[in-house]
Design a protein around this motif. Structure first.
Motif, PDB file in Angstrom:
ATOM      1  N   LEU A  50       0.842  -1.198   0.000  1.00  0.00           N
ATOM      2  CA  LEU A  50       0.000   0.000   0.000  1.00  0.00           C
ATOM      3  C   LEU A  50       0.877   1.248   0.000  1.00  0.00           C
ATOM      4  O   LEU A  50       1.819   1.356   0.786  1.00  0.00           O
ATOM      5  N   GLU A  51       0.540   2.182  -0.869  1.00  0.00           N
ATOM      6  CA  GLU A  51       1.337   3.405  -1.001  1.00  0.00           C
ATOM      7  C   GLU A  51       0.386   4.604  -1.019  1.00  0.00           C
ATOM      8  O   GLU A  51      -0.515   4.668  -1.851  1.00  0.00           O
ATOM      9  N   LYS A  52       0.616   5.542  -0.109  1.00  0.00           N
ATOM     10  CA  LYS A  52      -0.301   6.686  -0.019  1.00  0.00           C
ATOM     11  C   LYS A  52      -0.245   7.563  -1.269  1.00  0.00           C
ATOM     12  O   LYS A  52      -1.224   8.199  -1.628  1.00  0.00           O
ATOM     13  N   GLN A  59      11.746   9.451  -0.850  1.00  0.00           N
ATOM     14  CA  GLN A  59      13.216   9.348  -0.878  1.00  0.00           C
ATOM     15  C   GLN A  59      13.766   8.461  -1.995  1.00  0.00           C
ATOM     16  O   GLN A  59      14.832   8.723  -2.549  1.00  0.00           O
ATOM     17  N   SER A  60      13.033   7.381  -2.294  1.00  0.00           N
ATOM     18  CA  SER A  60      13.619   6.370  -3.186  1.00  0.00           C
ATOM     19  C   SER A  60      13.791   6.826  -4.625  1.00  0.00           C
ATOM     20  O   SER A  60      14.447   6.152  -5.415  1.00  0.00           O
ATOM     21  N   SER A  61      13.204   7.964  -4.996  1.00  0.00           N
ATOM     22  CA  SER A  61      13.482   8.518  -6.332  1.00  0.00           C
ATOM     23  C   SER A  61      14.345   9.769  -6.246  1.00  0.00           C
ATOM     24  O   SER A  61      14.865  10.234  -7.251  1.00  0.00           O
ATOM     25  N   GLY A  65      21.572   8.272  -6.005  1.00  0.00           N
ATOM     26  CA  GLY A  65      21.756   7.109  -6.871  1.00  0.00           C
ATOM     27  C   GLY A  65      23.042   6.329  -6.623  1.00  0.00           C
ATOM     28  O   GLY A  65      23.467   5.532  -7.452  1.00  0.00           O
ATOM     29  N   TRP A  66      23.643   6.536  -5.458  1.00  0.00           N
ATOM     30  CA  TRP A  66      24.862   5.803  -5.119  1.00  0.00           C
ATOM     31  C   TRP A  66      24.489   4.444  -4.539  1.00  0.00           C
ATOM     32  O   TRP A  66      23.605   4.349  -3.680  1.00  0.00           O
ATOM     33  N   ILE A  67      25.197   3.419  -4.983  1.00  0.00           N
ATOM     34  CA  ILE A  67      25.040   2.071  -4.412  1.00  0.00           C
ATOM     35  C   ILE A  67      26.418   1.681  -3.893  1.00  0.00           C
ATOM     36  O   ILE A  67      27.280   1.246  -4.658  1.00  0.00           O
ATOM     37  N   ALA A 188      -3.638   5.385   1.520  1.00  0.00           N
ATOM     38  CA  ALA A 188      -2.906   5.609   2.776  1.00  0.00           C
ATOM     39  C   ALA A 188      -3.385   4.649   3.862  1.00  0.00           C
ATOM     40  O   ALA A 188      -4.578   4.382   3.986  1.00  0.00           O
ATOM     41  N   VAL A 189      -2.433   4.157   4.615  1.00  0.00           N
ATOM     42  CA  VAL A 189      -2.758   3.394   5.821  1.00  0.00           C
ATOM     43  C   VAL A 189      -2.898   4.404   6.951  1.00  0.00           C
ATOM     44  O   VAL A 189      -1.972   5.159   7.245  1.00  0.00           O
ATOM     45  N   ARG A 190      -4.082   4.421   7.563  1.00  0.00           N
ATOM     46  CA  ARG A 190      -4.318   5.402   8.638  1.00  0.00           C
ATOM     47  C   ARG A 190      -3.836   4.880   9.981  1.00  0.00           C
ATOM     48  O   ARG A 190      -3.506   5.654  10.877  1.00  0.00           O
ATOM     49  N   HIS A 403      21.240   6.526   3.457  1.00  0.00           N
ATOM     50  CA  HIS A 403      22.014   5.595   2.638  1.00  0.00           C
ATOM     51  C   HIS A 403      21.241   4.313   2.349  1.00  0.00           C
ATOM     52  O   HIS A 403      21.832   3.248   2.204  1.00  0.00           O
ATOM     53  N   GLY A 404      19.921   4.420   2.207  1.00  0.00           N
ATOM     54  CA  GLY A 404      19.107   3.215   2.058  1.00  0.00           C
ATOM     55  C   GLY A 404      18.814   2.794   0.634  1.00  0.00           C
ATOM     56  O   GLY A 404      18.271   1.704   0.414  1.00  0.00           O
ATOM     57  N   PHE A 405      19.133   3.634  -0.342  1.00  0.00           N
ATOM     58  CA  PHE A 405      18.859   3.233  -1.724  1.00  0.00           C
ATOM     59  C   PHE A 405      19.747   2.041  -2.096  1.00  0.00           C
ATOM     60  O   PHE A 405      19.263   0.997  -2.528  1.00  0.00           O
ATOM     61  N   GLY A 406      21.031   2.195  -1.872  1.00  0.00           N
ATOM     62  CA  GLY A 406      21.962   1.130  -2.255  1.00  0.00           C
ATOM     63  C   GLY A 406      21.731  -0.149  -1.482  1.00  0.00           C
ATOM     64  O   GLY A 406      21.718  -1.251  -2.036  1.00  0.00           O
ATOM     65  N   ILE A 407      21.533  -0.014  -0.180  1.00  0.00           N
ATOM     66  CA  ILE A 407      21.427  -1.198   0.677  1.00  0.00           C
ATOM     67  C   ILE A 407      20.004  -1.745   0.711  1.00  0.00           C
ATOM     68  O   ILE A 407      19.758  -2.832   1.259  1.00  0.00           O
TER      69      ILE A 407
HETATM   70  C1  FAD Z   1      18.608  13.793  -1.106  1.00  0.00           C
HETATM   71  C2  FAD Z   1      18.849  12.355  -0.803  1.00  0.00           C
HETATM   72  C3  FAD Z   1      20.027  11.731  -1.214  1.00  0.00           C
HETATM   73  C4  FAD Z   1      20.245  10.389  -0.926  1.00  0.00           C
HETATM   74  N1  FAD Z   1      21.305   9.736  -1.509  1.00  0.00           N
HETATM   75  C5  FAD Z   1      21.432   8.376  -1.356  1.00  0.00           C
HETATM   76  C6  FAD Z   1      22.393   7.647  -2.084  1.00  0.00           C
HETATM   77  O1  FAD Z   1      23.077   8.164  -2.971  1.00  0.00           O
HETATM   78  N2  FAD Z   1      22.525   6.317  -1.838  1.00  0.00           N
HETATM   79  C7  FAD Z   1      21.753   5.677  -0.922  1.00  0.00           C
HETATM   80  O2  FAD Z   1      21.959   4.479  -0.709  1.00  0.00           O
HETATM   81  N3  FAD Z   1      20.753   6.343  -0.284  1.00  0.00           N
HETATM   82  C8  FAD Z   1      20.564   7.660  -0.481  1.00  0.00           C
HETATM   83  N4  FAD Z   1      19.556   8.332   0.133  1.00  0.00           N
HETATM   84  C9  FAD Z   1      18.687   7.619   1.071  1.00  0.00           C
HETATM   85  C10 FAD Z   1      17.681   6.740   0.382  1.00  0.00           C
HETATM   86  O3  FAD Z   1      17.031   7.434  -0.644  1.00  0.00           O
HETATM   87  C11 FAD Z   1      16.657   6.282   1.441  1.00  0.00           C
HETATM   88  O4  FAD Z   1      17.337   5.748   2.572  1.00  0.00           O
HETATM   89  C12 FAD Z   1      15.755   5.197   0.890  1.00  0.00           C
HETATM   90  O5  FAD Z   1      15.215   5.572  -0.350  1.00  0.00           O
HETATM   91  C13 FAD Z   1      14.635   4.933   1.887  1.00  0.00           C
HETATM   92  O6  FAD Z   1      13.752   4.008   1.312  1.00  0.00           O
HETATM   93  P1  FAD Z   1      12.433   3.627   2.079  1.00  0.00           P
HETATM   94  O7  FAD Z   1      11.750   2.621   1.225  1.00  0.00           O
HETATM   95  O8  FAD Z   1      12.759   3.270   3.480  1.00  0.00           O
HETATM   96  O9  FAD Z   1      11.605   4.991   2.193  1.00  0.00           O
HETATM   97  P2  FAD Z   1      10.899   5.917   1.087  1.00  0.00           P
HETATM   98  O10 FAD Z   1      11.554   5.828  -0.222  1.00  0.00           O
HETATM   99  O11 FAD Z   1      10.782   7.262   1.694  1.00  0.00           O
HETATM  100  O12 FAD Z   1       9.479   5.256   0.939  1.00  0.00           O
HETATM  101  C14 FAD Z   1       8.505   5.277   1.960  1.00  0.00           C
HETATM  102  C15 FAD Z   1       7.151   5.275   1.290  1.00  0.00           C
HETATM  103  O13 FAD Z   1       6.148   5.049   2.262  1.00  0.00           O
HETATM  104  C16 FAD Z   1       5.004   5.760   1.896  1.00  0.00           C
HETATM  105  N5  FAD Z   1       4.156   5.895   3.082  1.00  0.00           N
HETATM  106  C17 FAD Z   1       4.482   6.502   4.257  1.00  0.00           C
HETATM  107  N6  FAD Z   1       3.467   6.418   5.133  1.00  0.00           N
HETATM  108  C18 FAD Z   1       2.468   5.764   4.518  1.00  0.00           C
HETATM  109  C19 FAD Z   1       1.154   5.380   4.923  1.00  0.00           C
HETATM  110  N7  FAD Z   1       0.704   5.668   6.133  1.00  0.00           N
HETATM  111  N8  FAD Z   1       0.384   4.704   4.036  1.00  0.00           N
HETATM  112  C20 FAD Z   1       0.870   4.373   2.798  1.00  0.00           C
HETATM  113  N9  FAD Z   1       2.095   4.740   2.370  1.00  0.00           N
HETATM  114  C21 FAD Z   1       2.901   5.405   3.222  1.00  0.00           C
HETATM  115  C22 FAD Z   1       5.569   7.087   1.390  1.00  0.00           C
HETATM  116  O14 FAD Z   1       4.650   7.779   0.588  1.00  0.00           O
HETATM  117  C23 FAD Z   1       6.806   6.623   0.648  1.00  0.00           C
HETATM  118  O15 FAD Z   1       6.560   6.434  -0.730  1.00  0.00           O
HETATM  119  C24 FAD Z   1      19.293   9.677  -0.141  1.00  0.00           C
HETATM  120  C25 FAD Z   1      18.107  10.292   0.264  1.00  0.00           C
HETATM  121  C26 FAD Z   1      17.862  11.610  -0.104  1.00  0.00           C
HETATM  122  C27 FAD Z   1      16.527  12.209   0.236  1.00  0.00           C
END
Ligand code: FAD
Length: 448
Positions: A50-52, A59-61, A65-67, A188-190, A403-407
């Motif tokens: 589920l995605e709001k 963050q994930s877009s 883009g570093w891995i 959205a999950v409330r 740093h969560g994109f790569g990992i």
């Molecule tokens: C500027 C910037 C630079 C970065 N550079 C790097 C990098 O180079 N390399 C790297 O490894 N990491 C990088 N990171 C970190 C990385 O992007 C994040 O750690 C990672 O994307 C987090 O992923 P996630 O899935 O935990 O969270 P997110 O990508 O934030 O996804 C969480 C999702 O949950 C959804 N959501 C939240 N609450 C609810 C709800 N109640 N109901 C439904 N949906 C909900 C949100 O809408 C969102 O889409 C960077 C981050 C930023 C912002």
């Protein structure tokens, strides 16, 4: 300037129908939620994601883009190594071009003190067979030619990679959907549905969804959602500003950073720029509530965090964002489908001019876009990836601390195994939920 590629106004790409029940519900479709969903589905479970807003809208877009394996907390390093292998596998399997390129990571040193800090990390790489090494000034100049300032040397890992974030995570989501994950965007999950002391599912804006297992991967919103079930985590959010140049000559294929600027080549021939050691925290109630827990990290990096006055309206820690709400009222999650912070324009322009000054041979450097993301952070700069001891059936993956994109795929695979009772395969004690309540000292991971 180019608009940011993912917006709340985009047509819904995943219009899955919310079922009445399933085996596992995942809240949040960033890199962590998408990969956890995929791996759970491959273990034979019926998974609803589920995605709001929109897949990877936050963050994930928006990341650089570093891995990278380089510079990781020692406990994260084995997960990062696994994640690198998973990225290669997923890129092959998804059949789409996600820009995965092995260009290495390079930390450019301008002082001997920096070289010493980098040298201190080498034993961690050696212990896991990662190809990290120190480069001389000459070798750094050969690797990244044309820099106007002379380096003292660098820390370099050739096997590190890069990918295009706003392409990669949506591509992985499409693969997950093809394999049977039900993805529901704009849902959205409330709150969590808690019955008889354990999770029984979630309550969304479309009603109740029953499931014996719920995984929360909500990024910047996780603390606010968990709070509805009386679960508190010391998570904060900080703004990171990013800029993208128009195409310039090929300066370097990998990811690199010096004392001013981070740069990473994109598939379109431009560079994605980030400021070195600069992010902004907006003051809100959670900042004050959790401040003391962040003091160790602030002591290690006293100048990196800039304080901005009030958190803008609608943000997770805005003064007016309600901290508790009932499941039958419109929640803050629906009011902010995609958290799209305004970039710091001054910083974006500074990055452009710093990059142009570092590479005089690049010619005129123009920006094609600037954006920002709210980064979810934890006091010790490593995530929580664990079952929640207080609430059976709930698993949390959050706080990836910039740093969560790569990992991400590594922790996504681990979340799938935690939920199905399999082996995490790595020592997960550093990422346990209870570390903020069991009297443990807060030990910030390396600010590398
Ligand atoms: C500027 C910037 C630079 C970065 N550079 C790097 C990098 O180079 N390399 C790297 O490894 N990491 C990088 N990171 C970190 C990385 O992007 C994040 O750690 C990672 O994307 C987090 O992923 P996630 O899935 O935990 O969270 P997110 O990508 O934030 O996804 C969480 C999702 O949950 C959804 N959501 C939240 N609450 C609810 C709800 N109640 N109901 C439904 N949906 C909900 C949100 O809408 C969102 O889409 C960077 C981050 C930023 C912002």
């Amino acid at each position: 300037m180019m608009p940011f590629p993912i917006a709340a106004t985009d047509a819904v790409a995943h219009a899955g129908v919310q079922p009445e029940s399933c085996d596992v519900v995942i809240v949040g479709a960033g890199v962590l939620g998408v990969t956890a969903a995929l791996f759970l589905r491959r273990r034979g479970l019926n998974v609803t994601l589920l995605e709001k807003g929109r897949v990877a809208g936050e963050q994930s877009s928006r990341n650089w883009g570093w891995i990278r394996q380089q510079g990781r907390d020692p406990a994260e390093l084995p997960v990062a190594i696994e994640a690198n292998a998973l990225w290669r596998q997923l890129a092959r399997e998804c059949g789409e071009e996600i820009g995965l390129t092995t260009g290495g990571t390079t930390y450019i040193a301008r002082t001997e003190a920096e070289m010493k800090t980098y040298a201190d990390w080498l034993p961690h790489a050696a212990a896991h067979g990662v190809d990290t090494r120190l480069l001389t000034a000459e070798a750094t100049d050969v690797l990244i030619p044309g820099m106007s300032r002379r380096p003292v040397g660098a820390l370099h890992t050739s096997s590190d990679m890069r990918a295009e974030p706003w392409v990669a995570v949506p591509a992985l989501a499409r693969m997950a959907a093809r394999e049977g994950v039900v993805i529901v965007e704009g849902c959205a999950v409330r709150g969590l549905d808690v019955q008889a002391g354990r999770v029984a599912g979630v309550v969304t804006e479309r009603g109740r969804l029953r499931a014996p297992e719920v995984v929360v991967t909500g990024g910047a919103w996780t603390a606010l959602l968990l709070r509805q079930a009386g679960i508190h985590i010391p998570q904060l959010t900080v703004r990171g500003t990013v800029a993208a140049t128009e195409a310039v000559p090929d300066l370097h294929a990998g990811c690199a950073i010096d004392e001013r600027i981070a740069f990473r080549r994109r598939q379109d021939g431009g560079y994605t720029l980030g400021p070195a050691g600069f992010h902004e925290v907006f003051l809100g109630r959670d900042v004050f509530r959790n401040l003391t827990r962040y003091l160790p990290a602030l002591r290690e990096d006293p100048t990196g965090t800039k304080i901005r006055l009030a958190s803008p309206k609608g943000y997770p820690d805005a003064w007016t964002t309600p901290r508790r709400f009932s499941a039958d009222e419109v929640s803050p999650f629906e009011k902010m489908r995609v958290l799209n912070p305004a970039p710091n324009r001054r910083i974006a322009e500074k990055m452009r001019s710093d990059f142009a000054a570092l590479f005089p041979g690049a010619g005129e450097v123009r920006l094609k876009a600037a954006w920002a993301g709210m980064i979810d952070v934890m006091p010790d700069v490593v995530p929580i990836v664990d079952r929640c001891p207080a609430l059976p059936g709930l698993t949390i993956g959050t706080g990836l601390s910039a740093h969560g994109f790569g990992i991400g795929p590594g922790f996504g695979r681990i979340l799938a195994d935690i939920v199905t009772g399999g082996a995490a395969g790595h020592d997960m004690s550093r990422f346990r939920f209870s570390r903020f309540s069991d009297g443990s000292r807060i030990r910030p991971g390396p600010a590398l």
